[in-house]
Design a protein around this motif. Structure first.
Motif, PDB file in Angstrom:
ATOM      1  N   GLY A  18       0.886  -1.133  -0.184  1.00 23.58           N
ATOM      2  CA  GLY A  18       0.132   0.022   0.409  1.00 23.58           C
ATOM      3  C   GLY A  18       0.643   2.141  -0.035  1.00 23.58           C
ATOM      4  N   VAL A  19       0.726   2.361  -1.049  1.00 26.14           N
ATOM      5  CA  VAL A  19       1.288   4.023  -0.892  1.00 26.14           C
ATOM      6  C   VAL A  19       0.196   4.604  -1.598  1.00 26.14           C
ATOM      7  CG1 VAL A  19       2.742   4.976  -2.176  1.00 26.14           C
ATOM      8  CG2 VAL A  19       2.841   2.555  -2.421  1.00 26.14           C
ATOM      9  N   MET A  20       0.548   5.964   0.145  1.00 26.94           N
ATOM     10  CA  MET A  20      -0.079   7.453  -0.112  1.00 26.94           C
ATOM     11  C   MET A  20       0.498   8.269  -0.211  1.00 26.94           C
ATOM     12  SD  MET A  20      -2.078   7.285   3.924  1.00 26.94           S
ATOM     13  CE  MET A  20      -2.737   5.675   3.518  1.00 26.94           C
ATOM     14  N   LEU A  21       0.406   9.509  -0.376  1.00 25.76           N
ATOM     15  CA  LEU A  21       0.638  10.601  -1.092  1.00 25.76           C
ATOM     16  C   LEU A  21       0.507  11.608   0.212  1.00 25.76           C
ATOM     17  CD1 LEU A  21       2.637  10.406  -4.270  1.00 25.76           C
ATOM     18  CD2 LEU A  21       3.327   9.489  -2.203  1.00 25.76           C
ATOM     19  N   ILE A  22       1.397  12.295   1.140  1.00 23.85           N
ATOM     20  CA  ILE A  22       0.359  13.027   2.076  1.00 23.85           C
ATOM     21  C   ILE A  22       1.346  14.882   1.233  1.00 23.85           C
ATOM     22  CG2 ILE A  22       0.142  14.273   4.358  1.00 23.85           C
ATOM     23  CD1 ILE A  22      -0.945  11.320   3.710  1.00 23.85           C
ATOM     24  N   ASN A  23       0.385  15.506   1.332  1.00 26.18           N
ATOM     25  CA  ASN A  23       0.763  17.141   0.512  1.00 26.18           C
ATOM     26  C   ASN A  23       1.571  17.487   1.763  1.00 26.18           C
ATOM     27  OD1 ASN A  23      -1.320  17.759   1.730  1.00 26.18           O
ATOM     28  ND2 ASN A  23      -2.230  18.017  -0.628  1.00 26.18           N
ATOM     29  N   GLN A  24       1.624  18.619   1.380  1.00 25.07           N
ATOM     30  CA  GLN A  24       2.699  19.914   2.484  1.00 25.07           C
ATOM     31  C   GLN A  24       1.719  20.489   3.824  1.00 25.07           C
ATOM     32  OE1 GLN A  24       5.377  22.744   1.302  1.00 25.07           O
ATOM     33  NE2 GLN A  24       7.346  20.798   0.823  1.00 25.07           N
ATOM     34  N   ASP A  25      -0.355  20.401   3.047  1.00 25.24           N
ATOM     35  CA  ASP A  25      -0.965  20.440   4.613  1.00 25.24           C
ATOM     36  C   ASP A  25      -1.552  19.453   4.859  1.00 25.24           C
ATOM     37  OD1 ASP A  25      -0.863  23.699   3.080  1.00 25.24           O
ATOM     38  OD2 ASP A  25      -2.107  22.503   1.352  1.00 25.24           O
ATOM     39  N   TYR A  26      -0.550  18.337   4.755  1.00 25.71           N
ATOM     40  CA  TYR A  26      -0.988  17.024   5.895  1.00 25.71           C
ATOM     41  C   TYR A  26      -2.071  16.485   4.812  1.00 25.71           C
ATOM     42  CZ  TYR A  26       2.546  19.355   8.296  1.00 25.71           C
ATOM     43  OH  TYR A  26       3.676  20.103   9.615  1.00 25.71           O
ATOM     44  N   GLN A  27      -2.477  16.292   3.790  1.00 24.94           N
ATOM     45  CA  GLN A  27      -4.115  16.194   2.891  1.00 24.94           C
ATOM     46  C   GLN A  27      -3.597  15.063   2.250  1.00 24.94           C
ATOM     47  OE1 GLN A  27      -5.646  19.689   1.190  1.00 24.94           O
ATOM     48  NE2 GLN A  27      -6.836  19.582   3.301  1.00 24.94           N
ATOM     49  N   LEU A  28      -4.306  13.447   2.267  1.00 25.29           N
ATOM     50  CA  LEU A  28      -3.294  12.277   1.156  1.00 25.29           C
ATOM     51  C   LEU A  28      -4.082  13.188  -0.284  1.00 25.29           C
ATOM     52  CD1 LEU A  28      -4.843   8.727   1.746  1.00 25.29           C
ATOM     53  CD2 LEU A  28      -5.247  10.273  -0.563  1.00 25.29           C
ATOM     54  N   CYS A  29      -3.160  13.178  -0.938  1.00 26.38           N
ATOM     55  CA  CYS A  29      -3.413  13.057  -2.412  1.00 26.38           C
ATOM     56  C   CYS A  29      -3.106  12.073  -3.471  1.00 26.38           C
ATOM     57  CB  CYS A  29      -2.535  14.614  -2.630  1.00 26.38           C
ATOM     58  SG  CYS A  29      -0.675  14.063  -2.265  1.00 26.38           S
ATOM     59  N   TYR A  30      -2.732  10.833  -2.787  1.00 24.65           N
ATOM     60  CA  TYR A  30      -2.858   9.734  -3.569  1.00 24.65           C
ATOM     61  C   TYR A  30      -2.863   8.704  -2.676  1.00 24.65           C
ATOM     62  CZ  TYR A  30      -0.993   6.215  -6.064  1.00 24.65           C
ATOM     63  OH  TYR A  30      -1.118   4.921  -6.635  1.00 24.65           O
ATOM     64  N   ALA A  31      -3.396   7.936  -3.021  1.00 23.29           N
ATOM     65  CA  ALA A  31      -2.951   6.313  -2.037  1.00 23.29           C
ATOM     66  C   ALA A  31      -3.650   4.908  -3.807  1.00 23.29           C
ATOM     67  CB  ALA A  31      -4.899   5.877  -1.544  1.00 23.29           C
ATOM     68  N   ASN A  32      -2.873   3.691  -3.511  1.00 24.78           N
ATOM     69  CA  ASN A  32      -2.868   3.074  -4.271  1.00 24.78           C
ATOM     70  C   ASN A  32      -3.942   1.925  -4.121  1.00 24.78           C
ATOM     71  OD1 ASN A  32      -1.464   1.289  -2.615  1.00 24.78           O
ATOM     72  ND2 ASN A  32       0.590   1.027  -4.350  1.00 24.78           N
ATOM     73  N   SER A  33      -4.225   1.087  -5.124  1.00 23.11           N
ATOM     74  CA  SER A  33      -5.390   0.209  -4.960  1.00 23.11           C
ATOM     75  C   SER A  33      -5.342  -0.610  -3.352  1.00 23.11           C
ATOM     76  CB  SER A  33      -5.362  -0.414  -6.304  1.00 23.11           C
ATOM     77  OG  SER A  33      -5.116  -1.678  -6.532  1.00 23.11           O
ATOM     78  N   ILE A  34      -3.918  -0.463  -3.304  1.00 23.94           N
ATOM     79  CA  ILE A  34      -3.876  -1.694  -1.989  1.00 23.94           C
ATOM     80  C   ILE A  34      -4.277  -0.742  -1.587  1.00 23.94           C
ATOM     81  CG2 ILE A  34      -2.158  -3.116  -1.073  1.00 23.94           C
ATOM     82  CD1 ILE A  34      -1.121  -4.057  -3.139  1.00 23.94           C
ATOM     83  N   VAL A  35      -3.514  -0.171  -1.030  1.00 22.04           N
ATOM     84  CA  VAL A  35      -4.206   1.305   0.249  1.00 22.04           C
ATOM     85  C   VAL A  35      -5.761   1.766   0.683  1.00 22.04           C
ATOM     86  CG1 VAL A  35      -3.641   3.245  -0.423  1.00 22.04           C
ATOM     87  CG2 VAL A  35      -3.056   2.379   2.029  1.00 22.04           C
ATOM     88  N   LYS A  36      -6.310   1.501  -0.602  1.00 21.11           N
ATOM     89  CA  LYS A  36      -7.059   1.877  -0.880  1.00 21.11           C
ATOM     90  C   LYS A  36      -8.413   0.655   0.127  1.00 21.11           C
ATOM     91  CE  LYS A  36      -7.944   4.474  -4.983  1.00 21.11           C
ATOM     92  NZ  LYS A  36      -8.272   4.737  -6.148  1.00 21.11           N
ATOM     93  N   LYS A  37      -7.461  -0.378  -0.547  1.00 17.90           N
ATOM     94  CA  LYS A  37      -9.195  -1.719   0.239  1.00 17.90           C
ATOM     95  C   LYS A  37      -7.994  -1.911   1.889  1.00 17.90           C
ATOM     96  CE  LYS A  37      -8.621  -4.479  -3.648  1.00 17.90           C
ATOM     97  NZ  LYS A  37      -7.639  -5.981  -4.336  1.00 17.90           N
ATOM     98  N   ILE A  38      -7.089  -0.936   2.352  1.00 17.84           N
ATOM     99  CA  ILE A  38      -6.998  -1.733   3.349  1.00 17.84           C
ATOM    100  C   ILE A  38      -7.730  -0.399   4.361  1.00 17.84           C
ATOM    101  CG2 ILE A  38      -5.045  -1.152   5.452  1.00 17.84           C
ATOM    102  CD1 ILE A  38      -2.968  -2.172   2.839  1.00 17.84           C
ATOM    103  N   VAL A  39      -7.958   0.780   3.553  1.00 13.35           N
ATOM    104  CA  VAL A  39      -8.193   1.927   4.960  1.00 13.35           C
ATOM    105  C   VAL A  39      -9.553   1.732   4.642  1.00 13.35           C
ATOM    106  CG1 VAL A  39      -8.764   4.458   4.762  1.00 13.35           C
ATOM    107  CG2 VAL A  39      -6.494   3.179   4.185  1.00 13.35           C
ATOM    108  N   GLU A  40     -10.195   1.477   3.442  1.00 10.02           N
ATOM    109  CA  GLU A  40     -11.484   0.985   3.383  1.00 10.02           C
ATOM    110  C   GLU A  40     -11.939   0.253   4.805  1.00 10.02           C
ATOM    111  OE1 GLU A  40     -14.003   2.151   1.603  1.00 10.02           O
ATOM    112  OE2 GLU A  40     -13.186   3.801  -0.261  1.00 10.02           O
ATOM    113  N   HIS A  41     -11.312  -0.648   4.750  1.00  9.81           N
ATOM    114  CA  HIS A  41     -11.972  -1.949   6.035  1.00  9.81           C
ATOM    115  C   HIS A  41     -10.627  -1.570   7.106  1.00  9.81           C
ATOM    116  CE1 HIS A  41     -13.228  -3.737   2.099  1.00  9.81           C
ATOM    117  NE2 HIS A  41     -13.324  -4.726   2.845  1.00  9.81           N
ATOM    118  N   SER A  42     -10.573  -1.242   7.210  1.00 10.52           N
ATOM    119  CA  SER A  42      -9.427  -0.718   8.588  1.00 10.52           C
ATOM    120  C   SER A  42     -10.191  -0.108  10.152  1.00 10.52           C
ATOM    121  CB  SER A  42      -8.056  -0.424   8.375  1.00 10.52           C
ATOM    122  OG  SER A  42      -7.396   0.507   9.650  1.00 10.52           O
TER     123      SER A  42
END
Length: 381
Positions: free
Chosen positions: A196-220
């Motif tokens: 799982g990979v996600m990117l956080i911008n300088q406003d501390y906001q998530l700006c990208y998540a790949n398909s693996i991390v999407k599944k993880i967060v959806e069910h976490s």
């Protein structure tokens, strides 16, 4: 049988799927066809915010600015998602915003009414659901002013028929957006990572998540997003998570400290995730656009410790490592004693020695240390 006007709108929908500038014409036609006041076509995906969009007709700029800047689109999604709980994709809902004006001033309902419905002078709403998950949805809705009649069953059926084509158009739109993204940025590479990979911008906001991390967060149940797209975890780990993200984003502010780091998060039910947080620069030509990259791995599978590292770094004996491996896999001290066929008192001695060698002062601290030394993913320290 579809009317001529309805067939015209369907054709316009597919044209707009290929040319987004035409959505304004589609919205105007649907408003006219359903004798509405305003319309909105919105897609919100907190895990892929680059694909968000909002098309509107006759909604004031003031309302749309609040909808975007104050993250009311996320409030909209979470506030109205319960109305769709029993509806399939393509289902419709008729609702009224009138009760929202009577809610407490700090409630999502009242904020949504004051910022969006009231300035637009709308009360009645009819909507069709196009996409839905815990962190995303797509909805097409039309609205009417308070002095007009509520939407009828016949108008709801019209919206449902149009919804079939709106869903197909949305899928076309998404595919085109993905192809355009793949041609010009790093996301195409990150999409193919096996973790799982996600990117956080300088406003501390998530700006990208790949398909693996999407599944993880959806069910976490231990990692989620708030309405501002900030990462949230259990209170025990939130400060540490914020600190690691800050250090990765603003490493130049740190003196004698490494940027980023590793964080294991877990709850009392042994749900756990491992986060590796590092600085990330998408383009060498735009250093000001630095982001934090977060690798997320599930750790509910059996953990295998880096035994050689434990021996070299902490001088642990083989039996002490065995205790650690059972401990990191969720066994309590009594269960470890039973598994190793030794007394509870002996286990306590082992744990005392492990604490002394690792510098840990509690079982929670030891768990966090060991979770950073599992072999499921090569986390960088």
């Amino acid at each position: 049988m579809l009317t001529e006007h309805e067939n015209k709108i369907i054709g316009m929908i597919y044209d707009a799927a290929l040319n987004p500038l035409l959505w304004q014409d589609v919205m105007a036609e649907v408003v006219n066809f359903t004798t509405s006041t305003t319309a909105i076509f919105t897609a919100t995906d907190q895990l892929s915010p680059n694909y968000d969009f909002v098309f509107t007709h006759n909604i004031p700029e003031e309302s749309m600015r609040a909808y975007q800047e104050e993250q009311l689109k996320v409030i909209d999604m979470r506030l109205h998602a319960p109305y769709w709980s029993a509806k399939p994709l393509g289902g419709t809902v008729i609702n009224s915003f009138a009760p929202y004006a009577l809610m407490p001033v700090d409630s999502d309902e009242f904020v949504f009414y004051e910022k969006c419905a009231k300035p637009t002078n709308i009360i009645h709403v009819a909507a069709v659901l196009l996409e839905r998950s815990a962190y995303s949805w797509a909805v097409f809705a039309v609205h009417r002013a308070p002095h007009l009649e509520e939407y009828s069953e016949q108008e709801e059926k019209i919206l449902k028929r149009l919804g079939v084509h709106l869903r197909r158009a949305l899928q076309i739109y998404r595919q085109i957006a993905i192809l355009q993204q793949e041609k010009k940025n790093i996301y195409h590479v990150l999409d193919h990572f096996n973790v799982g990979v996600m990117l956080i911008n300088q406003d501390y906001q998530l700006c990208y998540a790949n398909s693996i991390v999407k599944k993880i967060v959806e069910h976490s149940c231990i990692l989620e997003l708030d309405k501002k797209n900030h990462l949230k975890t259990l209170k025990t780990f939130q400060d540490k998570l914020n600190q690691l993200i800050h250090s990765a984003l603003f490493e130049h502010e740190k003196i004698n400290n490494e940027a980023g780091g590793v964080l294991a998060i877990y709850d009392q039910d042994n749900n756990s995730l491992m986060l590796s947080i590092l600085p990330f620069l998408p383009s060498q030509t735009q250093p000001a656009h630095k982001q934090a990259i977060v690798f997320v791995t599930q750790t509910n599978q059996p953990h295998h410790l880096a035994k050689d590292y434990l021996i070299q770094k902490y001088k642990l004996a083989k039996r002490e490592i065995s205790v650690c491996e059972l401990f990191v896999n969720g066994l309590n001290l009594e269960q470890i004693a039973q598994h190793m066929q030794i007394t509870y008192g002996t286990i306590r001695i082992y744990m005392k020695n492990i604490f002394a060698k690792t510098g840990c002062a509690s079982q929670a601290e030891l768990m966090q240390l060991l979770m950073g030394l599992t072999l499921e993913f090569e986390h960088i320290h």
